[in-house]
Design an enzyme around this catalytic site. Structure first.
Site, PDB file in Angstrom:
ATOM      1  N   ASP A 124       0.987  -1.260  -0.156  1.00 54.58           N
ATOM      2  CA  ASP A 124      -0.185  -0.161   0.085  1.00 54.58           C
ATOM      3  C   ASP A 124       0.946   1.214  -0.075  1.00 54.58           C
ATOM      4  O   ASP A 124       0.374   2.202  -0.251  1.00 54.58           O
ATOM      5  CB  ASP A 124      -0.933   0.191   1.145  1.00 54.58           C
ATOM      6  CG  ASP A 124      -2.045  -0.813   1.130  1.00 54.58           C
ATOM      7  OD1 ASP A 124      -2.376  -1.626   0.076  1.00 54.58           O
ATOM      8  OD2 ASP A 124      -2.789  -0.897   1.979  1.00 54.58           O
ATOM      9  N   ARG A 146      -6.731  -2.566 -21.469  1.00 55.33           N
ATOM     10  CA  ARG A 146      -6.807  -1.310 -22.599  1.00 55.33           C
ATOM     11  C   ARG A 146      -6.830  -1.957 -24.136  1.00 55.33           C
ATOM     12  O   ARG A 146      -7.546  -1.448 -24.741  1.00 55.33           O
ATOM     13  CB  ARG A 146      -5.428  -0.539 -22.501  1.00 55.33           C
ATOM     14  CG  ARG A 146      -5.679   0.679 -23.448  1.00 55.33           C
ATOM     15  CD  ARG A 146      -4.382   1.518 -23.186  1.00 55.33           C
ATOM     16  NE  ARG A 146      -4.628   2.566 -21.961  1.00 55.33           N
ATOM     17  CZ  ARG A 146      -5.391   3.724 -21.934  1.00 55.33           C
ATOM     18  NH1 ARG A 146      -6.381   3.941 -22.984  1.00 55.33           N
ATOM     19  NH2 ARG A 146      -5.489   4.455 -21.162  1.00 55.33           N
ATOM     20  N   SER A 176     -12.490   6.608 -28.037  1.00 48.60           N
ATOM     21  CA  SER A 176     -13.182   5.270 -28.196  1.00 48.60           C
ATOM     22  C   SER A 176     -13.247   4.523 -26.954  1.00 48.60           C
ATOM     23  O   SER A 176     -14.117   3.859 -26.651  1.00 48.60           O
ATOM     24  CB  SER A 176     -12.360   4.401 -29.337  1.00 48.60           C
ATOM     25  OG  SER A 176     -11.163   4.146 -28.852  1.00 48.60           O
TER      26      SER A 176
HETATM   27  O1  F6P Z   1      -2.613  -4.139   3.293  1.00 46.85           O
HETATM   28  C1  F6P Z   1      -2.198  -4.440   2.147  1.00 46.85           C
HETATM   29  C2  F6P Z   1      -3.900  -5.053   1.698  1.00 46.85           C
HETATM   30  O2  F6P Z   1      -3.320  -5.688   0.273  1.00 46.85           O
HETATM   31  C3  F6P Z   1      -4.447  -3.928   1.317  1.00 46.85           C
HETATM   32  O3  F6P Z   1      -4.354  -3.213   0.026  1.00 46.85           O
HETATM   33  C4  F6P Z   1      -5.955  -4.744   1.231  1.00 46.85           C
HETATM   34  O4  F6P Z   1      -6.871  -3.810   1.492  1.00 46.85           O
HETATM   35  C5  F6P Z   1      -5.696  -5.918   2.164  1.00 46.85           C
HETATM   36  O5  F6P Z   1      -4.402  -5.971   2.341  1.00 46.85           O
HETATM   37  C6  F6P Z   1      -6.331  -7.100   2.013  1.00 46.85           C
HETATM   38  O6  F6P Z   1      -5.964  -7.846   3.100  1.00 46.85           O
HETATM   39  P1  F6P Z   1      -6.543  -9.487   3.231  1.00 46.85           P
HETATM   40  O7  F6P Z   1      -5.393 -10.065   2.264  1.00 46.85           O
HETATM   41  O8  F6P Z   1      -6.270  -9.828   4.588  1.00 46.85           O
HETATM   42  O9  F6P Z   1      -7.934  -9.498   2.588  1.00 46.85           O
END
Ligand code: F6P
EC number: 2.7.1.11
Length: 324
Positions: A128, A155, A215
């Site tokens: 993240d 795309r 498009s």
């Molecule tokens: O924190 C990393 C992350 O991949 C986020 O982007 C996502 O919301 C979350 O973990 C998903 O977590 P889990 O794999 O526990 O569902």
């Protein structure tokens, strides 16, 4: 300090293995014994703590996921869970910890340190990129490239069929993956939690494109956007553009968490792993190792979690300029 332990916790991220390797070899280089803890705080509570050698981390620098495995531990949020974890660490003679993870991991580390004072240095490992105290987190670059590859493929089909695609990327509270993959993938619109993009703006941008004979269009949506998930947003605007635009939705999901780490992530992870060990040796505790402007810095856990890390306004502005 004679013996330290390393663990990975929270959502895995490509490059975590390179970081584990750097911690293990960095520790051995500096004359420390190093242990691994499986499944993060869950393994600490279960006593899954074992000695590691240089060979334990052979042939993992290029692998995605985490060989130490990961978990999100509910039990560690309780005082009883943390007491068990502390006792197991004491039984194993652990005097310092390297925690590789994201904000949940460091929130746990902060509470644990305040209760038991085991010196802990963190390495930012999350796709993240939402941690203050480092320009980039381990795994972010790989995730962006994975998302970008998917956007490029979408795309092609979007263009063949003259369609609008809403593509949802990960980022629970953060739009870093969305903004970077959106700019790199030539998205017309990028929706991120850090800034509000009203739905009427989405509709008008798509309609403008259509009147200029565009498009196909790509809208990248961070999963944490306040207007909801990509499916919800597409549903909400469908009726307003249905006469002109054919809409489809793709949610990229966990493919963004896997795969071979990029060169950038491996190098970042290696620097941070060695930096965390050297931080412990210098006596740092309760801090995260990070790289800011290419320099190693150590930031208190509380700041890494609480301080905002805003997306640069220029990036948001560029999406608009480049979509003309
Ligand atoms: O924190 C990393 C992350 O991949 C986020 O982007 C996502 O919301 C979350 O973990 C998903 O977590 P889990 O794999 O526990 O569902």
């Amino acid at each position: 300090m004679k013996r330290i332990a390393v663990f990975t916790s929270g959502g895995d991220a490509p490059g975590m293995n390179a970081c584990i390797r750097a911690v293990v070899r960095g520790a051995i280089y500096h004359g420390l014994e190093v242990y691994g803890i499986r499944r993060g705080y869950s393994g600490m509570i279960a006593g899954d703590i074992f000695p590691m050698t240089s060979q334990s981390v052979s042939n993992i620098v290029q692998r995605g996921g985490t060989t130490l495995k990961s978990a999100r531990s509910k039990e560690f949020m309780t005082p009883e869970g943390r007491k068990k974890a502390y006792e197991n660490l004491m039984n194993a003679g652990i005097e310092g910890l390297v925690a590789i993870g994201g904000n949940g991991t460091f929130t746990g580390a902060e509470v644990f340190f305040n209760e038991y004072e085991i010196p802990t240095v963190g390495c930012p490992g999350t796709i993240d990129n939402d941690l203050y105290g480092t320009d980039y987190t381990i795994g972010f670059d790989t995730a962006v490239n994975t998302a970008l590859e998917a956007i490029d493929k979408i795309r092609d089909t979007a263009d063949s069929h003259d369609r609008v695609f809403f593509i949802e990327v990960m980022g629970r509270d953060s739009g870093y993956i969305a903004i970077q993959s959106g700019i790199g993938g030539g998205a017309e619109i990028v929706m991120v939690p850090e800034t509000h993009t009203p739905l009427k703006k989405v509709v008008s941008t798509l309609k403008d494109g259509w009147t200029r004979s565009k498009s196909s269009s790509i809208v990248v949506v961070a999963e944490g956007d306040e207007e909801g998930h990509a499916t919800d947003i597409a549903e909400k605007i469908k009726s307003q553009v249905a006469d002109k635009l054919d809409i489809r939705v793709t949610t990229l999901g966990h493919i963004q968490r896997g795969g071979t780490p990029t060169a950038y992530d491996r190098i970042l992870a290696s620097r941070l792993g060695v930096g965390a060990v050297e931080g412990l040796i210098k006596g740092y505790k309760n801090v995260m190792a990070g790289i800011v402007n290419n320099e190693m810095v150590y930031t208190p856990f509380i700041d890494t979690i609480k301080k905002p890390k805003p997306i640069h306004d220029d990036l948001l502005r560029m999406v608009h300029i480049l979509s003309l």
